[in-house]
Design a protein around this motif. Structure first.
Motif, mmCIF file in Angstrom:
data_model
loop_
_atom_site.group_PDB
_atom_site.id
_atom_site.type_symbol
_atom_site.label_atom_id
_atom_site.label_comp_id
_atom_site.label_asym_id
_atom_site.label_seq_id
_atom_site.Cartn_x
_atom_site.Cartn_y
_atom_site.Cartn_z
ATOM 1 N N LEU A 22 41.582 43.299 49.640
ATOM 2 C CA LEU A 22 41.286 43.310 48.208
ATOM 3 C C LEU A 22 39.830 43.683 47.971
ATOM 4 O O LEU A 22 38.911 43.013 48.459
ATOM 5 C CB LEU A 22 41.572 41.935 47.604
ATOM 6 N N MET A 55 40.701 45.120 42.447
ATOM 7 C CA MET A 55 40.745 44.375 41.196
ATOM 8 C C MET A 55 39.561 44.759 40.320
ATOM 9 O O MET A 55 38.411 44.703 40.752
ATOM 10 C CB MET A 55 40.710 42.861 41.451
ATOM 11 N N TYR A 95 44.751 46.297 40.309
ATOM 12 C CA TYR A 95 44.879 45.173 39.388
ATOM 13 C C TYR A 95 43.877 45.357 38.250
ATOM 14 O O TYR A 95 42.669 45.404 38.482
ATOM 15 C CB TYR A 95 44.596 43.848 40.110
ATOM 16 N N ILE A 97 42.585 43.393 35.265
ATOM 17 C CA ILE A 97 42.573 42.068 34.663
ATOM 18 C C ILE A 97 42.039 42.163 33.243
ATOM 19 O O ILE A 97 40.971 42.732 33.014
ATOM 20 C CB ILE A 97 41.705 41.086 35.474
ATOM 21 N N TYR A 115 42.731 34.435 42.146
ATOM 22 C CA TYR A 115 42.583 35.888 42.077
ATOM 23 C C TYR A 115 42.151 36.534 43.385
ATOM 24 O O TYR A 115 41.961 37.758 43.434
ATOM 25 C CB TYR A 115 41.634 36.258 40.944
ATOM 26 N N LEU A 119 46.295 36.654 45.183
ATOM 27 C CA LEU A 119 46.689 38.063 45.284
ATOM 28 C C LEU A 119 46.945 38.473 46.735
ATOM 29 O O LEU A 119 47.015 39.647 47.065
ATOM 30 C CB LEU A 119 45.614 38.964 44.649
#
Length: 314
Positions: A22, A55, A95, A97, A115, A119
């Motif tokens: 991530l 993200m 992602y 947000i 988060y 995830l």
């Protein structure tokens, strides 16, 4: 690339079940520093056989934290442009947000639990200056404590050019100075905006330089007022153009700021079309001329500069 839009609190069913690398950050501009962070994450994902996730947020956090009017925040990239760049850079899951007050007020541990761990991150990759709450308790050095051994923290050092950190702030400063050539060096690509061609006052046609008047969103960070070497994309084709950002002061004070393009060797009606503009090089500042004749002479000189640029550029 799959785009997953999330509003806090999310449903677990929204999250793909597989483990990921991530990447964390806002990534306005997706400049060379951002690209280094993404490249680091991509290398880990390839090595470990994991999917690559990133993200980001739908709007700048300052809108919530500083209560800024959203229409007053200027971006280097729209959300759509950011999506295109992420797809090009090999992201599997993006992602987005929704940066709401509820999300903004998550405690650092809750953010990490929901988060990052939530995830399914096995690696969390970020720049050295990433924060996820108050800096004194939610910066990169605090990450391992919140991680509690559930994922590996990977921190990418700052990327520099000419002894200076590459940053979105620095790029904005260069745009404000009209230095679009240096902006391109910091981004790794030519700065680009988009908009819709609208009716202007048709004065350019009377001068022999018919222009496309392009309406851009208020949230677009324009280069400083001036004349530029540009390209404009109409349909699927890029055309060389002379771009102007200004108020047309020669024809009166207090006029609205406009973005206009004189397209070289072009004679088509494009009113109402969605177009894209690349800003290659600054030519000159805007000048208030004594009259139309002086303006026409200058426009001819600007046209020659533009033509010469494209004749010599690869």
């Amino acid at each position: 690339m799959e785009i997953i839009k999330i509003r806090h609190p999310y449903q677990v069913s929204q999250i793909p079940k597989e483990d990921v690398v991530l990447i964390l950050g806002f990534f306005d501009g997706v400049h060379l520093g951002h690209q280094k962070v993404i490249e680091t994450g991509r290398e880990i994902a390839q090595r470990e056989g994991l999917k690559l996730a990133l993200m980001t947020f739908n709007q700048h956090p300052s809108i919530v934290f500083k209560k800024i009017n959203p229409s007053n925040v200027k971006y280097l990239t729209t959300l759509e442009q950011k999506e295109e760049k992420m797809a090009e850079l090999g992201i599997d899951y993006l992602y987005e947000i929704e940066f709401t007050s509820a999300f903004a007020h998550l405690a650092p541990q809750d953010f990490v639990d929901q988060y990052i761990v939530g995830l399914n991150a096995k690696y969390a990759v970020s720049g050295f200056d990433y924060t996820y709450g108050p800096k004194e308790i939610a910066d990169v050095p605090h990450f391992p404590g919140y991680a509690k051994g559930r994922f590996e923290v990977v921190t990418v050092p700052k990327e520099q050019q000419e002894g200076e950190k590459i940053s979105s702030s620095r790029i904005r400063q260069d745009l404000d100075a009209g230095d679009v050539a240096r902006v391109a060096h910091l981004l790794g690509y030519i700065y680009e905006i988009d908009g819709v061609v609208i009716h202007g006052d048709a004065r350019g046609r009377l001068l022999g330089f018919p222009t496309a008047n392009v309406k851009v969103k208020s949230t677009v960070h324009l280069p400083k007022v001036g004349v530029y070497v540009c390209e404009i994309k109409i349909g699927e084709t890029w055309y060389p153009a002379m771009g102007s950002i200004g108020h047309n002061d020669t024809f009166g004070d207090g006029r609205e700021l406009t973005v206009e393009l004189y397209i070289l060797d072009f004679d088509q009606d494009i009113y109402g079309e969605h177009v894209y503009i690349r800003w290659h090089e600054f030519i000159r500042d805007q000048v208030k001329f004594d009259g139309a004749e002086a303006l026409i002479e200058q426009l001819k000189a600007d046209e020659q500069v533009t033509a010469d640029f494209f004749e010599h550029v690869e």
